[in-house]
Design an enzyme around this catalytic site. Structure first.
Site, mmCIF file in Angstrom:
data_model
loop_
_atom_site.group_PDB
_atom_site.id
_atom_site.type_symbol
_atom_site.label_atom_id
_atom_site.label_comp_id
_atom_site.label_asym_id
_atom_site.label_seq_id
_atom_site.Cartn_x
_atom_site.Cartn_y
_atom_site.Cartn_z
ATOM 1 N N ALA A 124 -1.546 8.936 -2.613
ATOM 2 C CA ALA A 124 -1.474 7.401 -2.591
ATOM 3 C C ALA A 124 -2.560 6.254 -4.056
ATOM 4 O O ALA A 124 -3.822 7.277 -4.356
ATOM 5 C CB ALA A 124 -2.854 6.613 -1.497
ATOM 6 N N ALA A 126 -2.016 4.376 -7.277
ATOM 7 C CA ALA A 126 -2.589 3.164 -7.444
ATOM 8 C C ALA A 126 -4.569 3.064 -7.200
ATOM 9 O O ALA A 126 -4.773 3.605 -6.960
ATOM 10 C CB ALA A 126 -2.097 1.732 -6.854
ATOM 11 N N PRO A 127 -4.825 2.518 -8.520
ATOM 12 C CA PRO A 127 -4.689 2.348 -9.647
ATOM 13 C C PRO A 127 -4.069 2.960 -10.762
ATOM 14 O O PRO A 127 -3.580 2.819 -11.529
ATOM 15 C CB PRO A 127 -5.657 1.058 -10.345
ATOM 16 N N GLY A 128 -4.069 4.490 -10.469
ATOM 17 C CA GLY A 128 -3.968 5.529 -11.271
ATOM 18 C C GLY A 128 -4.515 6.448 -11.963
ATOM 19 O O GLY A 128 -4.411 6.942 -12.780
ATOM 20 N N GLU A 148 2.709 4.426 -4.059
ATOM 21 C CA GLU A 148 2.183 3.589 -3.933
ATOM 22 C C GLU A 148 2.764 2.477 -2.981
ATOM 23 O O GLU A 148 3.362 1.717 -2.808
ATOM 24 C CB GLU A 148 0.836 3.104 -5.115
ATOM 25 N N ASP A 193 -5.817 10.697 -1.202
ATOM 26 C CA ASP A 193 -7.158 10.121 -1.438
ATOM 27 C C ASP A 193 -6.804 8.903 -0.323
ATOM 28 O O ASP A 193 -6.429 6.682 -1.084
ATOM 29 C CB ASP A 193 -7.117 9.307 -2.739
ATOM 30 N N CYS A 246 -13.335 7.125 -0.332
ATOM 31 C CA CYS A 246 -14.418 6.045 -0.580
ATOM 32 C C CYS A 246 -15.599 6.310 0.451
ATOM 33 O O CYS A 246 -16.354 4.512 0.215
ATOM 34 C CB CYS A 246 -14.703 5.109 -2.290
#
Length: 473
Positions: A124, A126-128, A148, A193, A246
C-alpha cells in the site's frame, strides 16, 4: 498549539484503557495538541547524507537527526514562511523527501539485518515515502513492486518515484488482497503499511478524528486481516514482512498480528524490535512490537511489527485473466543502437541492473529481477521510460535523466538561480555559455532535467505536469 483539536470521548477512553500505565493521559493529550515537527529524509540515490548536510549548512537549515533513520532529520528553516519546503530547489531535484519521522520506522525495521533484498513488495505504497526509502535502502538493485489501490493516488506515487530517481520499481494498481493468490511465496521482503483509522495523525491533521468511531475501527480491522493474510501468502518461507499503521488502538495493531498466528500457527514468528534504535524499548510491547504514542518521541503515533515466515503455506487458488504483455525484450541490434546513441549524445549508459524492453516506439528500462514476474500480473508501469524513437534517432525522456544522470556529466549545463526558476516555470533559458545538441540541465550541482541547445538558448524539456509557478526557492 492545536487547541481546537477534536478528540472524541470514546477515543480517549480507549487510549486510557490500552496505553501502558507508565504513560500519562495528560501528556498524551498535550502531545496531540502540539504541532508536528517538520521532518525530511535524505534521498541517497541522489546525494549522500554528508553532501546534503553541507547544502543545509549553506542555506542555514538546522537538521536534528531522527534516531531510528540514519537518513532522517527534523528540519528548521528561517525561510519557512516565504518558501514552502516542497518548493525548495533541493526537494524539486529529488535530493530529499518530506516524510514524517515515525513513518521512516517501518522501512528501517524491514532493512535491519536484511541487506540483500532481491524481490520486495510495498503493498500500500502511495504517496511513495516508504517506497522511495526502501528503493534507496536497496540501492536501486533487485526489484520492488509498489502497489496502490487508490487510482487517484497512483499518479502522485509515480511522480515521487520519478523525482527521486528510482529505477528498480514496478507500479501496480490492485486491491492488495490479490497478491497472496496471484504471487504466492514470491517476495523475500514485504511492507504492509496498512490503511487504518489514522488515530496517530492528529498532530498533522486536527480534523483527523471527525469521522472516527469504534464501529469504523472494527470495520477497517476486517480489511487489515485480509491484507496481512495476503501479504503472508505472498512472502517466501524464510522471508520477513513489516506490518505498520499510523493508528493507536489494539484492534488494528496487536490483534491483526495475533490473527496471523491464529491462521498460520508456527509458520509465524514475531521478531523483537527493542534494539532497532536507542531507546526503542520505551515503545516496546510484550510481543516485541513498537507501539509509539506521540509523547514518547514527540512524533506521530505509529505501530510497527516485524514478522518472519518460517514455513510454506497453502495459498488460495485463483484464475488469472491477463491480456498479452505489450512489451518485447529488445534484441542485440536494438540494444546496441540505443546504447551507442545514448553514449554519443549524453555520455550516459544503461544501469547494469536494468534491461531494455520495447513497446511500439517506446523504449523502457525494466529492472532485470522483474523478468520472472513478467506475465504474472498487470503493471501500471515498470522501471523507467528511456526514450521514444523518431525518424532521426531517439528522444530521451525526463524521467530517465532523473534516474541515471549525474551533475558532473560532460554534457551538463549549470543554471543560475534566476534561470533555474525560469526552467521550472517551463520557459527556455539562455546561459552565458553556448553549446550544441542535447544537454543535461543542472542547478546548484543537482540534475533538474533535459534540454536542447537551439542557438544561444536551451529549449525547455520539462514535462508539462512538472511545470511550477509561485514562489520557488
Amino acid at each position: 498549539m492545536h487547541d481546537n483539536i477534536f478528540l472524541p470521548d470514546a477515543f480517549l477512553a480507549q487510549v486510557q484503557e490500552t496505553m501502558p500505565s507508565h504513560l500519562s493521559m495528560d501528556e498524551f493529550v498535550a502531545a496531540c495538541k502540539r504541532p508536528l515537527r517538520r521532518s525530511i529524509r535524505v534521498n541517497t540515490l541522489k546525494n549522500s547524507v554528508e553532501e546534503f548536510k553541507k547544502r543545509a549548512e549553506e542555506k542555514q537549515w538546522q537538521l536534528d537527526p531522527v534516531p531510528w533513520c540514519d537518513t532522517g532529520f527534523w528540519i528548521t528553516r528561517q525561510e519557512s514562511d516565504t518558501v514552502k519546503l516542497g518548493s525548495t530547489a533541493e526537494h524539486m531535484a529529488g535530493l530529499f523527501y518530506i516524510q514524517e519521522a515515525s513513518s521512516m520506522m517501518p522501512v528501517t525495521a524491514l532493512l535491519k539485518d536484511n541487506d540483500n533484498i532481491e524481490m520486495a513488495l510495498d503493498m500500500a505504497s502511495a504517496p511513495g515515502s516508504k517506497t522511495t526509502q526502501l528503493a534507496a535502502g536497496m540501492k536501486n538493485k533487485g526489484a520492488l513492486v509498489a502497489n496502490e489501490y487508490s487510482s487517484s493516488r497512483v499518479k502522485i506515487l509515480c511522480s515521487n518515484v520519478q523525482r527521486c530517481g528510482v529505477s528498480n520499481v514496478a507500479l501496480t494498481h490492485f486491491d492488495g488482497r490479490v497478491f497472496g493468490g496471484w504471487l504466492p511465496e514470491t517476495f523475500d521482503s514485504i511492507l504492509l503499511d496498512a490503511p487504518c483509522s489514522g488515530e496517530g495523525t492528529i498532530r498533522k491533521d486536527p480534523d483527523a478524528m471527525h469521522n472516527w468511531s469504534p464501529e469504523s475501527v472494527i470495520e477497517i480491522g476486517d480489511t487489515q486481516r485480509d491484507l496481512i493474510k495476503s501479504a503472508f501468502h505472498a512472502l517466501k518461507p524464510g522471508g520477513v514482512m513489516v506490518y505498520s499503521t499510523c493508528t493507536l488502538n489494539h484492534e488494528e495493531n496487536q490483534n491483526i498480528c495475533h490473527h496471523l498466528v491464529t491462521e498460520f500457527g508456527d509458520a509465524v514468528t514475531f521478531e523483537p524490535l527493542g534494539d532497532l534504535f536507542e531507546n526503542a524499548e520505551k515503545a516496546l510491547t510484550k510481543e516485541g512490537f513498537l507501539h509509539i504514542y506521540p509523547q514518547i518521541f514527540d512524533s506521530e503515533g505509529f505501530f510497527v511489527a516485524k514478522i518472519r515466515k518460517n514455513s510454506a503455506t497453502i495459498a488460495p487458488e485463483v484464475k488469472k485473466r491477463l491480456g498479452k504483455f505489450p512489451f518485447a525484450l529488445a534484441n542485440q541490434k536494438e540494444i546496441k543502437a540505443i546504447e551507442d546513441e545514448l553514449h554519443n549524445t549524453l555520455q550516459l549508459s544503461i544501469p547494469e541492473t536494468n534491461e531494455l524492453w520495447i513497446r511500439d516506439k517506446e523504449v523502457w528500462a525494466f529492472p532485470k529481477r522483474m523478468s520472472s514476474l513478467i506475465g504474472e500480473m498487470r503493471y501500471h508501469r515498470i522501471g523507467f521510460k528511456l526514450a521514444e524513437t523518431h525518424k532521426k534517432g531517439y528522444r530521451w525522456q525526463h524521467e530517465a535523466i532523473m534516474a541515471i544522470a549525474k551533475a558532473d556529466n560532460p554534457t551538463s549545463s549549470e543554471l543560475t538561480i534566476e534561470q533555474a526558476r525560469e526552467w521550472y516555470m517551463g520557459r527556455d533559458v539562455r546561459p552565458d555559455n553556448v553549446g550544441k545538441g542535447e544537454t543535461i540541465v543542472t542547478f546548484n550541482g543537482a540534475v533538474i532535467g533535459l534540454g536542447k541547445w537551439v542557438g544561444n538558448r536551451i529549449k525547455n524539456g520539462l514535462p508539462r505536469e512538472l511545470v511550477r509557478d509561485g514562489n520557488l526557492f
